[in-house]
Design a protein around this motif. Structure first.
Motif, PDB file in Angstrom:
ATOM      1  N   ASN A   7       0.914  -1.107  -0.006  1.00  0.00           N
ATOM      2  CA  ASN A   7       0.013  -0.002   0.025  1.00  0.00           C
ATOM      3  C   ASN A   7       0.992   1.280   0.081  1.00  0.00           C
ATOM      4  N   VAL A   8       2.072   1.229   0.923  1.00  0.00           N
ATOM      5  CA  VAL A   8       2.583   2.533   0.702  1.00  0.00           C
ATOM      6  C   VAL A   8       3.566   2.551  -0.380  1.00  0.00           C
ATOM      7  N   LEU A   9       3.976   1.690  -0.840  1.00  0.00           N
ATOM      8  CA  LEU A   9       4.795   1.616  -2.416  1.00  0.00           C
ATOM      9  C   LEU A   9       3.561   2.197  -3.259  1.00  0.00           C
ATOM     10  N   GLY A  10       2.238   1.656  -3.197  1.00  0.00           N
ATOM     11  CA  GLY A  10       1.387   2.177  -4.030  1.00  0.00           C
ATOM     12  C   GLY A  10       1.210   3.700  -4.148  1.00  0.00           C
ATOM     13  N   ILE A  11       1.075   3.967  -2.857  1.00  0.00           N
ATOM     14  CA  ILE A  11       1.195   5.416  -2.426  1.00  0.00           C
ATOM     15  C   ILE A  11       2.086   6.137  -3.360  1.00  0.00           C
ATOM     16  N   ALA A  12       3.462   5.860  -3.114  1.00  0.00           N
ATOM     17  CA  ALA A  12       4.489   6.551  -3.498  1.00  0.00           C
ATOM     18  C   ALA A  12       4.665   6.486  -5.008  1.00  0.00           C
ATOM     19  N   LEU A  13       4.300   5.530  -5.687  1.00  0.00           N
ATOM     20  CA  LEU A  13       4.052   5.571  -7.027  1.00  0.00           C
ATOM     21  C   LEU A  13       3.251   6.457  -7.554  1.00  0.00           C
ATOM     22  N   ALA A  14       2.030   6.095  -7.041  1.00  0.00           N
ATOM     23  CA  ALA A  14       0.843   7.144  -7.388  1.00  0.00           C
ATOM     24  C   ALA A  14       1.120   8.637  -7.432  1.00  0.00           C
ATOM     25  N   SER A  15       1.892   8.970  -6.193  1.00  0.00           N
ATOM     26  CA  SER A  15       2.382  10.492  -5.896  1.00  0.00           C
ATOM     27  C   SER A  15       3.408  10.953  -7.189  1.00  0.00           C
TER      28      SER A  15
END
Length: 85
Positions: A7-15
């Protein structure tokens, strides 16, 4: 390997605007924890940003069911529902 890491990696990628990669990470997180409201929310927002509004609604609705007091989730769900009218 935990759902939170994905989830955190997804947030970083989305940002960084890397939505397809973020979506993969959010899906992986949900495979590990299908009842994570914030992951459903993040996936829904990412999907909506790519124009996949039907699937986005499914995830935003699930997020709202899992965390009905989260105003941000409720707001994003409402905005997407209004856009579809």
């Amino acid at each position: 390997e935990t759902a939170d890491v994905h989830n955190v990696l997804g947030i970083a990628l989305a940002s960084r605007g890397l939505l397809p990669q973020a979506i993969v990470e959010f899906r992986h997180a949900l495979a590990l924890d299908a009842d994570a409201a914030t992951t459903h929310w993040h996936l829904g927002v990412a999907l909506a940003s790519t124009g996949a509004n039907d699937e986005a609604l499914v995830h935003l609705r699930r997020a709202a069911e899992l965390d009905p007091t989260n105003a941000a989730i409720q707001n994003d769900l409402q905005v997407l529902q209004q856009q579809r009218r």
